[in-house]
Design an enzyme around this catalytic site. Structure first.
Site, PDB file in Angstrom:
ATOM      1  N   THR A 102       0.814  -1.214   0.000  1.00 33.47           N
ATOM      2  CA  THR A 102       0.000   0.000   0.000  1.00 33.47           C
ATOM      3  C   THR A 102       0.849   1.267   0.000  1.00 33.47           C
ATOM      4  OG1 THR A 102      -1.635  -1.265   1.263  1.00 33.47           O
ATOM      5  CG2 THR A 102      -1.993   1.080   1.168  1.00 33.47           C
ATOM      6  N   SER A 151      -8.428  -1.531   6.006  1.00 35.22           N
ATOM      7  CA  SER A 151      -7.982  -0.687   7.130  1.00 35.22           C
ATOM      8  C   SER A 151      -7.487   0.658   6.626  1.00 35.22           C
ATOM      9  CB  SER A 151      -6.834  -1.363   7.866  1.00 35.22           C
ATOM     10  OG  SER A 151      -7.262  -2.569   8.396  1.00 35.22           O
TER      11      SER A 151
HETATM   12  N1  GLY Z   1      -5.128  -4.330   1.913  1.00 35.48           N
HETATM   13  C1  GLY Z   1      -4.917  -3.405   2.943  1.00 35.48           C
HETATM   14  C2  GLY Z   1      -6.136  -2.672   3.330  1.00 35.48           C
HETATM   15  O1  GLY Z   1      -7.000  -2.483   2.501  1.00 35.48           O
HETATM   16  O2  GLY Z   1      -6.249  -2.267   4.461  1.00 35.48           O
END
Ligand code: GLY
EC number: 2.3.2.2
Length: 597
Positions: free
Chosen positions: A419, A484
């Site tokens: 991310t 998250s």
């Molecule tokens: N894949 C990490 C999130 O969406 O929190």
């Protein structure tokens, strides 16, 4: 101790005594490893911004600013902003460059959430570009024949984990609503870098080396990241003509060029034909995909409203719950080094994570007590549980007000960190906070048309029920997995004051909440708040960032009853404070910068 200096094109910056030590070189091969190396071929402004970050300084500017996880991406956004583009325009340029130079973290094959403060209407809204479960997916997608959950990486690597990508649709929707620059012009930087080449950063090289075995499973992916069988190394000049071609198509045809035609066909065949672990994503899923506008979720904290992304993200609700409970306690008087502050933060987080595990999922599929979860009275009541001296021995979900009968079992989704976070303020006063992902580092490890495909479906709970009670975040066709990601805009009296967010899996929530506490309660300047050592508690164990001054809290926290784990905590916070000037900061644990004029 602070000192104001001028550094080249950097406007004024503030020197801080509160810098983190440079991370250990060995971190470069850990998941979400801390890396602070620099690509070369940067403008003077970007080099100065890197120097400011290394010195623990905020960057200050008058008109606009962009903070992102890679200097080349920040430069692409800066060029758009300098030319009069909006924050939405700049985001498209930043995202398309991130998808090239930081491909392990986010890109066209993934999803994103965007929070937008619109200066003209003085209002906040959000766009949900989350990946969706294919219509042919079944709730037991991640279970074996006996109904037992698959091992995490057996689920991740291959086509099974790939959800319908949302990032291209979100980029187009943001531009349609708030763009000022012609759409095709936003792809120039990405196309040029993809065609002419860019230098592989230390972070990318470290992660390729660490993941080489998984990347080697699929020929197209292996050819790109392991040319001739050997992992890319830092400084290699990498071109990506397939990616350049994809950007040419997007520039000419818009998101339609991605969701239909040959790119869509290649995505589907890559997923359905993934050797050893095929998936069910189809042309229908791509054709049906839409970015959705949703109301922002806000929670009161001190004199502020902390606003962000509601369901299917758990971000704003969980950050808001933590801060809402802490509102009952005077953290400013206690201070950042006091174990009592961290007891309160740690147990407020555990209580919030208990609610998250029980109630939070895609509200288009399950009724959610969204308002009840951040209701002030509810959180003040939950905060009373923190009145003791020791770590809570029992942590259970509460009973927020809701208008449906809810009976969910607790979730057990695993989110590993990849991310990236982008913060932008434009010269018109618009503010953009966007967290963008392909989930695990390198996503599903499947690559087509120059970009990686996500593994976002593994953010669903692998189990559907516990003791016969359904889990809210279970997989269902067309549903979006709980996230998250916490792209945040902090408001005061209806005006934006701070834009912030981070990668980090479910630790994102702790990184964002504690950075806001540092900034709001502990008199830290923005860079101090981003650089401060992390302490994160989600499910009981207190994670303390190793090699930092926070290690001093290990013994007092253990004496309070916590199990403590010293480890790397690799956030990637990027933030901008909006006052008389703009002040930006970038996380020393990643390669990014804040750049403004
Ligand atoms: N894949 C990490 C999130 O969406 O929190």
């Amino acid at each position: 101790m602070h000192k104001t200096v001028k550094a080249g094109l950097l406007a004024s910056v503030v020197l801080s005594s509160h810098t983190l030590q440079a991370q250990e070189a060995a971190d470069a091969v850990a998941p979400e490893a801390a890396t602070s190396g620099h690509v070369q071929t940067l403008t003077e402004a970007a080099r100065a911004a890197l120097a400011a970050k290394d010195a623990g300084q905020v960057v200050e500017a008058e008109n606009w600013m962009v903070a992102a996880a890679n200097p080349l991406a920040a430069e692409a956004g800066a060029q758009v902003l300098r030319n009069g583009g909006s924050a939405a325009d700049a985001m498209v340029a930043v995202q398309t460059v991130l998808g090239l130079v930081e491909p392990q973290s986010s890109g066209l094959g993934g999803g994103a959430f965007l929070v937008w403060y619109d200066a003209a209407s003085q209002s906040l809204t959000t766009l949900d570009g989350r990946e969706t479960a294919p219509v042919a997916a079944t709730p037991r997608l991640f279970q074996d024949d006996a109904g037992e959950p698959l091992k995490f990486f057996d689920a991740v690597v291959g086509g099974r984990s790939v959800g319908t990508p949302g990032t291209p649709a979100l980029m187009e929707e943001a531009h349609r609503r708030w763009g000022r620059a012609p759409w095709p012009t936003l792809f120039g930087a990405g196309i040029k870098l993809a065609e002419q080449g860019f230098q592989v950063s230390p972070r990318l090289a470290g992660l390729v080396e660490r993941d080489a075995e998984r990347l080697a499973r699929f020929p197209v992916t292996a050819e790109y990241f392991l040319p001739g069988g050997a992992p890319l190394v830092e400084g290699d000049v990498l071109t990506n003509s397939a990616y350049a071609q994809t950007l040419h198509v997007l520039a000419a045809k818009g998101a339609d060029g991605f969701y239909s035609g040959s790119i869509a066909a290649d995505i589907v065949s890559t997923v359905q034909e993934a050797e050893g672990n095929p998936g069910v994503l189809s042309q229908t899923d791509l054709a049906l995909y839409q970015a959705k506008e949703r109301d922002a979720v806000c929670a009161a904290y001190r004199a502020y409203d902390v606003c962000g992304m509601g369901p299917p993200s758990s971000g704003a609700l969980t950050v808001g719950q933590i801060l809402g409970m802490l509102n009952s306690y005077d953290l400013a008087a206690l201070g950042a080094e006091n174990p009592e502050s961290w007891r309160l933060i740690g147990d407020a987080s555990r209580l919030a994570f208990a609610d998250r595990g029980r109630y939070m999922a895609d509200s288009d599929f399950v009724p959610m007590p969204t308002a009840g979860l951040v209701n002030k009275e509810y959180l003040a009541d939950r905060a009373k549980l923190l009145a003791g001296d020791d770590a809570l021995t029992e942590v259970a979900p509460g009973s927020p007000e809701f208008d449906h009968a809810l009976n969910w079992a607790d979730d057990e989704a695993i989110e590993l960190p990849s991310t990236s976070h982008i913060s932008i303020v434009d010269q018109y006063g618009n503010v953009l906070s966007m967290t963008t992902t392909i989930e695990n580092a390198f996503g599903s490890r499947l690559m087509t048309n120059g970009f990686l495909l996500n593994n976002e479906l593994t953010d669903f709970s692998f189990r559907t029920h516990r003791d016969g009670v359904p889990i809210a975040n279970r997989l269902e066709p067309g549903k979006r997995p709980r996230s998250s990601m916490s792209p945040t805009i902090v408001m005061q009296d209806g005006a934006p004051l701070l834009v912030i967010g981070s990668p980090g899996g479910s630790r994102i929530i702790g990184y964002v909440a504690t950075a806001i506490v540092g900034w709001a309660d502990w008199d830290m300047d923005l860079q101090q708040a981003l650089s401060a050592p992390h302490l994160v508690n989600r499910f009981g164990t207190y994670d303390i960032e190793q090699g930092t001054t926070a290690e001093a809290l290990q013994t007092p926290l253990e004496e309070m009853g916590y199990k403590v784990n010293l480890r790397d905590l690799t956030s990637g916070l990027h933030a901008i404070e909006i006052g008389e000037t703009l002040k930006g900061g970038a996380d020393p644990r990643r390669e990014g910068i804040a750049l403004g004029e």
